[in-house]
Scaffold this motif. Structure first.
Motif, short mmCIF file in Angstrom:
data_model
loop_
_atom_site.label_atom_id
_atom_site.label_comp_id
_atom_site.label_asym_id
_atom_site.label_seq_id
_atom_site.Cartn_x
_atom_site.Cartn_y
_atom_site.Cartn_z
N THR A 289 -26.42 1.80 -12.89
CA THR A 289 -27.55 0.88 -12.84
C THR A 289 -27.15 -0.44 -12.18
OG1 THR A 289 -28.35 1.83 -14.92
CG2 THR A 289 -29.33 -0.25 -14.21
N SER B 260 -32.32 9.29 -7.56
CA SER B 260 -32.37 7.91 -8.03
C SER B 260 -33.81 7.49 -8.26
CB SER B 260 -31.71 6.96 -7.03
OG SER B 260 -32.49 6.87 -5.85
N SER C 11 -35.88 3.73 -8.16
CA SER C 11 -35.73 2.32 -7.79
C SER C 11 -37.06 1.60 -7.95
CB SER C 11 -35.23 2.19 -6.34
OG SER C 11 -36.15 2.78 -5.43
N VAL D 230 -32.01 -0.33 -8.92
CA VAL D 230 -31.71 1.05 -8.57
C VAL D 230 -31.03 1.71 -9.76
CG1 VAL D 230 -30.39 2.59 -7.08
CG2 VAL D 230 -31.48 0.55 -6.12
N GLN D 231 -31.58 2.87 -10.16
CA GLN D 231 -31.00 3.66 -11.25
C GLN D 231 -30.68 5.05 -10.72
OE1 GLN D 231 -30.10 3.20 -14.74
NE2 GLN D 231 -29.15 5.07 -13.99
N PRO D 232 -29.38 5.32 -10.43
CA PRO D 232 -29.01 6.67 -9.99
C PRO D 232 -29.25 7.69 -11.10
CG PRO D 232 -27.29 5.08 -9.47
CD PRO D 232 -28.24 4.40 -10.41
N THR E 158 -31.42 8.37 -1.42
CA THR E 158 -30.60 9.25 -2.23
C THR E 158 -29.14 8.86 -2.11
OG1 THR E 158 -32.17 11.01 -1.86
CG2 THR E 158 -30.01 11.65 -2.67
N PRO E 159 -28.40 8.68 -3.20
CA PRO E 159 -27.06 8.14 -3.12
C PRO E 159 -26.12 8.93 -2.22
CG PRO E 159 -27.84 8.13 -5.39
CD PRO E 159 -28.85 8.87 -4.57
#
Length: 808
Positions: A229, A267, A269, A259-261, A36-37
């Motif tokens: 992205t 996210s 991934s 990885v795509q938040p 998680t970002p």
């Protein structure tokens, strides 16, 4: 919370040099949301950490990013972390497990200098072999690490070493949340690197003894849009000649991660891996071969027809040199042995924050593998008239699964629950391929290259299909009794069923009347496997913890007579033993103390393991078609202790020493048929009772240098201990220098953000020693063939490596 505060808050969660065991430290709420970002966005109920400098050493990373990600994992027993910084100090392309073996209680054996030879690779942790250690990559199960893996893949074929961010090593009975059905002796959780926010890349080249060449290329996209992205893709190639005999060990690999938040707290991934491995393998040897012929015995293959002619002569009873003095000269050396493996592996993961205190992590994955492993045999003639043919095992794996877990934080509780399901289809055919005849000393045709694709077998030797459905579920809770005291409780439920299809067994090869196990099924059902632990930080630099857990292992699968699988025997042998076969289980009790100060760090870790229903493959007789049985050898009791001390008298310098003692003995005598073997009280095979590891390192500006030495004690080769492998010392050195941003030297080089050169030497004293043991099973005693049984590998001699790496 500023970066200094965040760093200090998690400092005690990083293992100091030679500390064994990481107790369940209470983490910030949300820190278990791996990937998680902004996982550290809402810290609460964290353990206080002294605001002071902490000792550094080979197991302490000074990289703030590496330390930060360590804290994102839930408490799960005694855990240590091997960082990318440690991996980068090893020769380019080195197997990360070889670096991990610097930790106390762990042995890593291999027949090559980089640890990439999959046939000879062997790992033990506190008396447990690699098949009894769970392994995952980004939470995706890698299955059992075996040669000709039946339910996964070797970690080196899942990810390039340069793409490994860290390895979390659990040396207790393993976390209940791990997607594994074999983590009796702990777990290895590989974590891949996260793509960079900035566009760039890495170019690295390595070289070394015996024509070793290593190439690594990685491209980082950086953030492609406002949503964040990003991805990386990499290519790795490693090529090395054999240090004895003729051949090469080649591997190439492609990795990619996206990885795509989603917003600030979620996210998606994806990870992809393709690997292609082609290796000539080093021949197995016996104690008698070592004493009469020496360590240098190799295969007959030499790249020319003369090597094949020598193999044909040996099959006809004409042996070169001292080979003829052996009790079994025909099996002393074969023409060749090879491994050809192609894997495709990957998955998609969603890390979603459903509410402020609730997260959901789900991964769907798939894996396919095709394998050809061969050896030339003098016991099954080719239709061409040659006494030599090539036996080829050609297993395939097709598996898919899903791992899903919820985590909820409420008051002082950090609660988790999840499931794992996998379906695995494994096929294990074995075929025979023709080699040309030799007439009047002339080869009649072309000898087949073992590292190329084989087609059109002249005979089917064996075939068996397996299908396994595995399901696990876990529940866990970590409760902060006090800010500096955490209690953890969880349990796992395990259900796994393996069905064995109708098999085929060639009686011309195995003998008349032989029949393979067919139409059988076995189920392992363990509804309650508990895990309890506690962690207490007291005074300023002291920590006390304990860990208690039980785990189980499902039944292995393999071809006929190849492992300790209850299915790898004849139907008669299976019928005789199925009433006594039980799944292996282990209770592990551990307690530890750790002191972390400015000038020194000290640790003591003690454990007791009760290992029940241990299944072992017992071999007796010649190399070809030996009598092989899988027996329940009863219980094993292991009592052990690791102790370590790291001194840091001044900045950048660390002196580390550790000792490991494992009194792991069989509880009963081994009974095979009407024979009783005196194994009670004997040390378990292949694992030493005593180990010592020392390391001195120094960092100054951009330079890092180290020298380490290790002693591996005597190991039992036979179950009764009447044949042993002597202890040995190994010494290694390394130095690297990072120039930093090259713009300081020339504006034209400004694109190079960092340039690093390195030099390493391994086995400096050129010690000749036995590395891997038991890869073909272990003999019971001298009377059953322990002196002539070929189930040993020789360790690599002195080697040197160099590398250059540029980051853009």
């Amino acid at each position: 919370m500023d970066m200094r505060s965040a760093f200090l808050r998690v400092a005690l969660s990083v293992t100091t040099a030679l500390s064994v065991g990481f107790s369940p430290v209470v983490l910030a709420a949300g820190t278990h949301r791996t990937g998680t970002p902004h996982a550290d966005r809402h810290p609460r109920h964290t353990l206080p950490v002294p605001q002071k400098h902490h000792a550094s050493g080979p197991y302490v990373s000074r990289d703030a990013e590496t330390v930060a990600v360590v804290a994102r994992h839930p408490p799960r027993g005694a855990v240590e972390t091997v960082s990318q910084k440690m991996l980068a100090e090893a020769p380019a392309g080195t197997n990360p497990m070889k670096v991990m073996a610097q930790l106390p209680g762990i042995t890593f054996q291999s027949g090559d200098g980089q640890g990439l030879d999959t046939w000879s690779t062997q790992v033990f942790m506190h008396g447990f072999q690699q098949q009894e250690i769970g392994m995952t990559l980004d939470g995706m199960p890698l299955g059992e690490m075996t040669y000709r893996n039946y339910n996964g893949l070797n970690p080196i074929m899942a990810i390039s070493s340069e793409n490994v961010a860290r390895i979390d090593v659990s040396q207790s009975a393993g976390a209940e949340s791990m997607a594994a059905s074999n983590n009796l002796g702990g777990g290895l959780s590989y974590v891949s690197m996260t793509p960079s926010d900035k566009m760039g890349g890495t170019v690295a080249a390595g070289f070394g003894s015996y024509s070793t060449y290593h190439t690594f290329l990685r491209f980082e996209s950086g953030k492609l849009n406002s949503s964040g992205t990003k991805f990386f893709t990499s290519y790795m190639r490693n090529d090395s000649g054999m240090w004895k005999g003729y051949g090469e060990q080649f591997m190439q690999q492609v990795n990619a991660k996206l990885v795509q938040p989603i917003g600030h707290d979620s996210s998606i991934s994806a990870f992809f891996d393709w690997s292609d491995l082609h290796q000539n393998t080093y021949p197995d040897i016996s104690p008698q071969i070592i004493s009469r012929v020496g360590y240098g015995l190799s295969s007959y293959e030499n790249g020319r027809n003369s090597g094949y002619i020598a193999a044909v002569n040996a099959a006809n009873g004409i042996y070169p040199g001292k080979v003829g003095t052996l009790d079994d000269p025909t099996d002393a050396a074969y023409y060749d042995g090879s491994t050809n493996t192609v894997d495709t592996f990957g998955g998609i993961k969603a890390d979603l924050r459903l509410a402020e205190r609730l997260t959901w992590n789900t991964t769907a994955y798939g894996h396919g593998e095709r394998n050809q492993t061969s050896w030339a045999t003098p016991y099954f003639p080719s239709p061409t008239g040659s006494p030599v043919s090539e036996l080829m095992k050609e297993p395939e794996i097709r598996r898919f699964g899903i791992v899903s877990a919820l985590h909820y934080d409420i008051a002082r509780n950090h609660i988790g629950a999840g499931v794992w399901y996998e379906n695995n289809s494994y096929m294990s055919p074995m075929n025979a391929y023709a080699q040309p005849a030799v007439v009047n000393g002339v080869v009649q045709g072309k000898v087949h290259d073992p590292l190329t694709q084989w087609r059109d077998p002249f005979a089917q030797i064996f075939n068996q299909n397996y299908n396994t459905n595995t399901f696990t579920a876990f529940v866990q809770d970590t409760y902060n009794v006090l800010p500096n005291l955490a209690l953890h409780f969880g349990f796992k439920s395990l259900l796994s069923t393996t069905n064995v299809g109708d098999g085929y067994l060639n009686q011309e090869y195995y003998g008349a009347g032989a029949a393979v196990t067919s139409g059988e099924s076995l189920t392992v059902a363990k509804p309650f496997l508990p895990h309890i632990s506690a962690d207490w930080h007291f005074l300023q630099d002291h920590e006390l913890y304990f860990d208690i857990s039980e785990n189980a292992r499902t039944y292995a699968e393999s071809g006929y007579k190849l492992s300790n699988s209850p299915f790898a025997v004849s139907q008669t042998a299976y019928d005789d033993t199925k009433s006594s076969i039980r799944p292996e289980t282990a209770w592990t009790y551990a307690i530890g103390y750790r002191y972390t100060g400015k000038l020194l760090a000290a640790t003591v870790y003690a454990y007791r393991t009760n290992y029940n229903n241990r299944l072992q493959q017992i071999t007796e007789g010649p190399v070809v078609n030996p009598i092989s049985a899988v027996s329940n050898v009863g219980g094993v009791t292991m009592n052990g202790v690791d102790a370590g001390l790291t001194l840091t008298p001044f900045r950048g310098f660390a002196l580390t020493n550790s000792v490991s003692y494992n009194h792991g003995v069989y509880d009963q005598n081994l009974v095979s048929g009407a024979t009783v073997y005196a194994t009670k009280g004997q040390q378990v095979v292949n694992y030493p009772r005593f180990m010592y590891k020392g390391r001195v390192s120094y960092e100054w500006r951009g330079m890092t240098a180290y020298a380490d030495g290790s002693y591996t004690g005597t190991r039992n080769y036979s179950y009764t201990g009447d044949v042993r492998s002597p202890g040995y010392w190994l010494t290694n050195v390394g130095i690297q220098y990072s120039f930093g941003n090259m713009k300081r030297y020339s504006r034209s080089l400004g694109a190079i953000k960092n340039l690093t050169v390195a030099f390493n030497g391994s086995n400096l004293t050129n010690k000749r020693y036995v590395s891997t043991m038991g890869q073909n099973g272990n003999p019971a005693d001298i009377a059953s063939g322990a002196l002539t049984d070929q189930s040993m590998q020789i360790g690599a001699p002195r080697m040197f490596f160099g590398s250059v790496r540029a980051d853009f």
